[in-house]
Enzyme design. Sequence first.
Site, PDB file in Angstrom:
ATOM      1  N   CYS A 163      -2.107   2.041 110.940  1.00 15.24           N
ATOM      2  CA  CYS A 163      -0.866   2.681 111.117  1.00 15.24           C
ATOM      3  C   CYS A 163      -0.981   3.916 110.236  1.00 15.24           C
ATOM      4  O   CYS A 163      -0.966   4.941 109.903  1.00 15.24           O
ATOM      5  CB  CYS A 163       0.422   2.636 111.430  1.00 15.24           C
ATOM      6  SG  CYS A 163       1.024   2.108 112.803  1.00 15.24           S
ATOM      7  N   HIS A 202       7.644   7.072 105.782  1.00 21.38           N
ATOM      8  CA  HIS A 202       6.810   6.461 106.703  1.00 21.38           C
ATOM      9  C   HIS A 202       7.665   6.468 107.880  1.00 21.38           C
ATOM     10  O   HIS A 202       7.201   6.861 109.677  1.00 21.38           O
ATOM     11  CB  HIS A 202       6.153   5.247 106.474  1.00 21.38           C
ATOM     12  CG  HIS A 202       5.448   4.644 107.455  1.00 21.38           C
ATOM     13  ND1 HIS A 202       4.409   5.388 108.194  1.00 21.38           N
ATOM     14  CD2 HIS A 202       5.599   3.082 108.228  1.00 21.38           C
ATOM     15  CE1 HIS A 202       3.862   4.209 108.665  1.00 21.38           C
ATOM     16  NE2 HIS A 202       4.151   3.065 109.131  1.00 21.38           N
ATOM     17  N   GLU A 215      11.329   1.363 102.236  1.00 17.94           N
ATOM     18  CA  GLU A 215      10.596   2.709 101.128  1.00 17.94           C
ATOM     19  C   GLU A 215      11.775   3.802 100.763  1.00 17.94           C
ATOM     20  O   GLU A 215      10.994   3.972  99.328  1.00 17.94           O
ATOM     21  CB  GLU A 215       9.790   3.718 102.702  1.00 17.94           C
ATOM     22  CG  GLU A 215       9.394   4.617 102.081  1.00 17.94           C
ATOM     23  CD  GLU A 215       8.604   5.805 103.653  1.00 17.94           C
ATOM     24  OE1 GLU A 215       7.937   6.484 103.441  1.00 17.94           O
ATOM     25  OE2 GLU A 215       9.210   5.133 104.436  1.00 17.94           O
ATOM     26  N   LYS A 238       8.136  11.450 112.095  1.00 17.58           N
ATOM     27  CA  LYS A 238       8.638  10.490 112.758  1.00 17.58           C
ATOM     28  C   LYS A 238       9.551  10.594 114.330  1.00 17.58           C
ATOM     29  O   LYS A 238       9.814   9.785 115.846  1.00 17.58           O
ATOM     30  CB  LYS A 238       8.245   8.719 112.904  1.00 17.58           C
ATOM     31  CG  LYS A 238       6.482   8.697 112.191  1.00 17.58           C
ATOM     32  CD  LYS A 238       6.669   7.245 112.049  1.00 17.58           C
ATOM     33  CE  LYS A 238       5.126   6.819 111.823  1.00 17.58           C
ATOM     34  NZ  LYS A 238       4.793   7.342 110.114  1.00 17.58           N
ATOM     35  N   HIS A 286       5.880   7.664 117.111  1.00 24.47           N
ATOM     36  CA  HIS A 286       4.686   6.708 116.365  1.00 24.47           C
ATOM     37  C   HIS A 286       3.322   7.210 116.858  1.00 24.47           C
ATOM     38  O   HIS A 286       3.224   6.001 117.197  1.00 24.47           O
ATOM     39  CB  HIS A 286       4.857   5.560 115.297  1.00 24.47           C
ATOM     40  CG  HIS A 286       4.135   4.910 114.175  1.00 24.47           C
ATOM     41  ND1 HIS A 286       3.712   5.098 113.587  1.00 24.47           N
ATOM     42  CD2 HIS A 286       4.770   3.850 113.563  1.00 24.47           C
ATOM     43  CE1 HIS A 286       2.725   5.231 112.917  1.00 24.47           C
ATOM     44  NE2 HIS A 286       3.584   3.575 112.962  1.00 24.47           N
ATOM     45  N   PHE A 309       0.497  -2.658 109.590  1.00 24.72           N
ATOM     46  CA  PHE A 309       0.407  -3.493 110.092  1.00 24.72           C
ATOM     47  C   PHE A 309      -1.064  -4.082 109.430  1.00 24.72           C
ATOM     48  O   PHE A 309      -1.771  -3.553 108.881  1.00 24.72           O
ATOM     49  CB  PHE A 309       0.511  -4.111 111.344  1.00 24.72           C
ATOM     50  CG  PHE A 309       1.474  -3.860 112.245  1.00 24.72           C
ATOM     51  CD1 PHE A 309       2.838  -3.470 111.606  1.00 24.72           C
ATOM     52  CD2 PHE A 309       1.399  -3.926 113.539  1.00 24.72           C
ATOM     53  CE1 PHE A 309       4.291  -2.947 112.112  1.00 24.72           C
ATOM     54  CE2 PHE A 309       2.609  -4.227 114.391  1.00 24.72           C
ATOM     55  CZ  PHE A 309       3.332  -3.053 113.519  1.00 24.72           C
TER      56      PHE A 309
END
Length: 417
Positions: free
Chosen positions: A165, A305, A316, A337, A342, A403
């Site tokens: 991502c 994110h 985060e 998002k 996403h 990931f």
Amino acid sequence: MQLKRVVVTGLGALTPIGNTLQEYWDGLVNGKSGAAPITYYDTEKHKTKFACEVKNFNVEDFIDKKEVRRLDKFAQYAIVASDEAIKDAGITLENVNKYRVGVIWGAGIGGLQTFQDEVMNYAAGDGTPRFNPFFIPKMIADIAPGHISMRNGFMGPNYTTVSACASSANALVDAFNYIRLGMCDVIVSGGSEAAVTIAGMGGFNSMQALSTRNESPETASRPFDATRDGFVLGEGAGALVLEEYEHAIARGAKIYCEVGGGGLSSDAYHLTAPHPEGIGVIAVMENCLRDAGMKPEDVDHINTHGTSTPLGDVAELKAIKAVFGDHAKNININSTKSMTGHLLGAAGAIEAIASILAMQNGIVPPTINHTTVDENIDPSLNLTLNKAQKREIKVAMSNTFGFGGHNACVLFKKFEN
């Protein structure tokens, strides 16, 4: 060596909340949700029955019908978004040196629909390996920048970054470095993804990564909310034209902003889960600030994110507090998002665009769908909840993580001649 200045001269977007740059921005400031029941296939047996699809999109309005058959949807999206950005920047072969114009693109997965279709067709047959001759060229993740370069005649560096991502944010950092080192004049960068497929949704569901709020898809992406239960899968593309400052000035280009810096890091922790204290995220933001030669108190806005996962959102925000200290409460923090879902490998690109437009327009788009306070999140942080906020922004950061522990951060500065 004197590093070159890098500016952004073109933008293009194809997203679940708008199929052009202007539509995308309008959707953002108005808090529009792109989530809805999936239309691409029968979801009866799926745990999650909704996603953020691109809507009202006819690819043949942009690409010749014969060519469309040779393109996976992720490459179609890449072409359409990059066309808009290149036109916006006013780039033509007459005003650039084609050997110094590159395309660096991000895709986390690539042609998943093509791969799924070909394998399922084979499985349904008699075992004879009959495959479409375009199977491999449609599927491979690097093919999108190849098509962009062929369509436009750009003969500089051409490749795809794959870091899950974080892929398109990685692409932007690479593009920034190529230009400031003097290796290119212009690079078309960004990312695209089209993973709303049976395999894509099924795979993420098996990891328990997706929201299953089937009764209310439009409210399912709810970053920072105590009731969040996973991310909402999205699709689309974002494109940015990065250009060396003197080159842009010489051709009279419109300039959106300056790219101030980029940072990369690794969590070195877990395949899919973030470090609970956000150690890798702390490192990537510190790396980005150091690269830009800026202090934490210089930052006005952070597009996080913020995927709407129970672990990721908290980690985060902990990292932001660790890096920015008391100044963190003065920063407008948001997660777009909440509206787009996403977009995986395309997330960094469309969120960089959101950060740039927020700076240009003096408006921070909201984090929508917040109803319940999470006791694990510091209430002094301004998460721009549910409604856009006016704010002068001189410096904006965009965070993107993937990931595998891949972290990327890009910093943009208000342009000053």
